[in-house]
Design an enzyme around this catalytic site. Structure first.
Site, mmCIF file in Angstrom:
data_model
loop_
_atom_site.group_PDB
_atom_site.id
_atom_site.type_symbol
_atom_site.label_atom_id
_atom_site.label_comp_id
_atom_site.label_asym_id
_atom_site.label_seq_id
_atom_site.Cartn_x
_atom_site.Cartn_y
_atom_site.Cartn_z
ATOM 1 N N TRP A 280 0.862 -1.191 0.000
ATOM 2 C CA TRP A 280 0.000 0.000 0.000
ATOM 3 C C TRP A 280 0.897 1.239 0.000
ATOM 4 O O TRP A 280 1.867 1.289 0.752
ATOM 5 C CB TRP A 280 -0.880 -0.044 1.253
ATOM 6 C CG TRP A 280 -1.715 1.161 1.536
ATOM 7 C CD1 TRP A 280 -2.498 1.840 0.663
ATOM 8 C CD2 TRP A 280 -1.867 1.803 2.811
ATOM 9 N NE1 TRP A 280 -3.139 2.870 1.318
ATOM 10 C CE2 TRP A 280 -2.776 2.869 2.627
ATOM 11 C CE3 TRP A 280 -1.341 1.583 4.082
ATOM 12 C CZ2 TRP A 280 -3.162 3.713 3.671
ATOM 13 C CZ3 TRP A 280 -1.722 2.416 5.112
ATOM 14 C CH2 TRP A 280 -2.623 3.460 4.906
ATOM 15 N N ASP B 6 -1.932 -5.626 8.943
ATOM 16 C CA ASP B 6 -2.763 -4.550 8.436
ATOM 17 C C ASP B 6 -4.006 -5.206 7.824
ATOM 18 O O ASP B 6 -3.900 -5.952 6.856
ATOM 19 C CB ASP B 6 -1.980 -3.759 7.378
ATOM 20 C CG ASP B 6 -2.728 -2.518 6.943
ATOM 21 O OD1 ASP B 6 -3.820 -2.266 7.463
ATOM 22 O OD2 ASP B 6 -2.206 -1.793 6.071
ATOM 23 N N LYS C 193 -13.579 0.016 3.972
ATOM 24 C CA LYS C 193 -14.004 -0.689 2.752
ATOM 25 C C LYS C 193 -15.192 -1.597 3.028
ATOM 26 O O LYS C 193 -16.148 -1.611 2.256
ATOM 27 C CB LYS C 193 -12.863 -1.539 2.192
ATOM 28 C CG LYS C 193 -11.474 -0.941 2.350
ATOM 29 C CD LYS C 193 -11.215 0.163 1.384
ATOM 30 C CE LYS C 193 -9.871 0.805 1.712
ATOM 31 N NZ LYS C 193 -9.438 1.728 0.721
HETATM 32 C C1 LIG Z 1 -3.463 -2.055 2.894
HETATM 33 C C2 LIG Z 1 -4.197 -0.867 3.412
HETATM 34 N N1 LIG Z 1 -4.062 -0.547 4.695
HETATM 35 C C3 LIG Z 1 -4.706 0.493 5.223
HETATM 36 C C4 LIG Z 1 -5.514 1.298 4.455
HETATM 37 C C5 LIG Z 1 -6.154 2.444 5.158
HETATM 38 O O1 LIG Z 1 -7.392 2.848 4.804
HETATM 39 P P1 LIG Z 1 -8.275 3.763 5.743
HETATM 40 O O2 LIG Z 1 -7.388 4.712 6.440
HETATM 41 O O3 LIG Z 1 -9.244 4.400 4.846
HETATM 42 O O4 LIG Z 1 -8.929 2.827 6.709
HETATM 43 C C6 LIG Z 1 -5.670 1.012 3.091
HETATM 44 C C7 LIG Z 1 -6.474 1.867 2.213
HETATM 45 O O5 LIG Z 1 -6.455 1.869 1.020
HETATM 46 C C8 LIG Z 1 -4.999 -0.098 2.557
HETATM 47 O O6 LIG Z 1 -5.106 -0.443 1.273
#
Ligand SMILES: Cc1ncc(COP(=O)(O)O)c(C=O)c1O
Length: 417
Positions: free
Chosen positions: A132, A216, A262
């Site tokens: 990410w 994560d 998500k």
């Molecule tokens: C692998 C991964 N970790 C964490 C996140 C964090 O997303 P958010 O801060 O919207 O919960 C994302 C978002 O695209 C992600 O793809």
């Protein structure tokens, strides 16, 4: 241009959000955004999950509702539910777990990095290559003293996981107490997850090398459509790496950065949690108070609204069932678009192999398109994706899949690399 104030050189726009701004500014009628990891319905519109809609109606009708502070660590009822969802009821209730609400998954990653840098003091954080786009930035900002080391994850030639290299790197370059970032499921950006046997091998290296695991978990429910299945890796590690009374047989600890962006379609409401799991005989009182200290200093209190939605849905059996159906709706539509894109690319005689688009899992596809092809798709066809060739399959629908397939096919046939 004058000189910059202080030692603060101007930076380029954020990769993903910079591209999203370009999409907004693009007036082309056929533009297609395949950037954001945010679900879109069959009309290309954001989708409010029916279970979420119902929870909002219930909250609006609640005469006791208010807008008071939630407390530094967030809602205890939400945290209980969030913990069970990812760790399973047994570990969530019995094990040594410290949980704190966070500003979504990003906030959970950030809080983990700050806390671990201050209290674990690892030499390195091991990050998948690729990963990410924000992992490295989060650690650079929250834990600048911790060296970042990439471990191989993806082999573009075979479009598969470089598993032997991954294990060898973890084995040979890590020190005890180093942090390893592992994506729990639906790996972003590659859409390739380890098999259960491969997870077991990683767990074995972690145990032997005494590595601190940072899971994560941003896509629970999107890999297989089933939230229990998608939590398997996290639950395997907590069950096998933390339970031994012998410190030589276990890892120093594990944490999970959990996002509800998500799987609830609540990207903008910033709902998340960080769970730190320790061996049963290790106290987490200090951990919880130190996490609360960082939270207090950074934002004081987490957001209330989205948390209440998740809490309302997951604590009501009927709504929870409806949410599972909503997850199926999203993952089924994504699967169907994968099939359609692959079929059209093949029917158009597009050079190359396209079966991976259908076999990959989660929200994304790592298409294998080159940076040059991606640039051409943007400039000539107004189709936007990350320079790595990663597309968010959510952005495809019946109305644009032909155009996207034809455009990709033309660019690939033009022989651009
Ligand atoms: C692998 C991964 N970790 C964490 C996140 C964090 O997303 P958010 O801060 O919207 O919960 C994302 C978002 O695209 C992600 O793809």
């Amino acid at each position: 241009m004058g000189s910059q104030l202080l030692d603060a050189p101007a930076l380029p726009a954020d990769l993903a959000f910079g591209l999203l701004a370009e999409v907004s500014a693009d007036q082309h009628p056929q533009k297609v955004s395949l950037i954001a990891g945010a679900y879109r319905d069959e009309n290309g519109k954001p989708w409010i999950l029916p279970s979420v809609k119902e929870a909002k109606q219930r909250l609006a009708a609640d005469p006791t509702a208010h807008h008071e502070y939630l407390g530094i660590a967030g809602s205890p009822a939400f945290l209980d539910i969030a913990r069970s969802l990812i760790l399973g009821t047994e570990v969530a209730e019995r094990s040594n777990v410290a949980s704190i609400q966070t500003v979504s998954g990003t906030g959970a990653n950030h809080l983990a990095a700050s806390f671990l840098a201050r209290h674990l003091k690892p030499q390195q954080v091991l990050i998948p290559d690729p990963t990410w786009v924000n992992h490295k930035t989060v650690w650079e900002v929250a834990a600048p003293a911790v060296a970042q080391k990439e471990y191989p994850y993806y082999d573009p030639d075979t479009r598969s996981i470089k598993f032997a290299d991954m294990i060898a790197t973890l084995e040979t370059t890590s020190q005890p107490n180093d942090v390893v970032i592992l994506q729990a499921c639906a790996h972003n950006p590659t859409s390739l997850d380890l098999s259960r046997d491969q997870w077991k091998s990683v767990a074995e290296v972690a145990r032997r090398k005494k590595l601190f695991i940072l899971f994560d978990s941003a896509y629970q429910g999107f890999a297989t459509g089933d939230v229990e299945n998608d939590a398997w890796s996290v639950r395997y590690f907590t069950a096998h790496l933390l339970s031994s009374p012998d410190p030589d047989q276990r890892i120093p600890g594990l944490c999970v950065a959990q996002s509800f962006s998500k799987n609830f379609g609540l990207n903008g409401e910033r709902v998340g949690a960080l769970h730190v799991v320790a061996p049963p005989d290790v106290s987490l009182e200090g951990t919880h108070s130190q996490l609360s200290l960082i939270a207090r200093a950074e934002y004081s209190n987490p957001p209330r609204f989205g948390t209440q939605i998740v809490q309302t849905v997951l604590s009501d059996p009927g709504l929870r069932q409806q949410w599972q159906q909503n997850l199926n709706t999203m993952s089924d539509r994504i699967r169907s678009m994968r099939k359609q894109l692959r079929a059209r690319l093949e029917a158009l005689g597009t050079p190359g192999e396209w079966s991976h688009i259908d076999s990959q899992i989660g929200m994304f596809s790592y298409t294998g398109l080159s940076a040059g092809q991606v640039a051409r798709l943007k400039q000539e066809y107004h189709i936007y994706m990350l320079p790595s060739g990663r597309v968010s399959i959510c952005g495809l629908n019946e109305g644009n899949v032909d155009y996207v397939a034809e455009s990709i096919s033309e660019v690939v046939k033009a022989g651009l690399t």
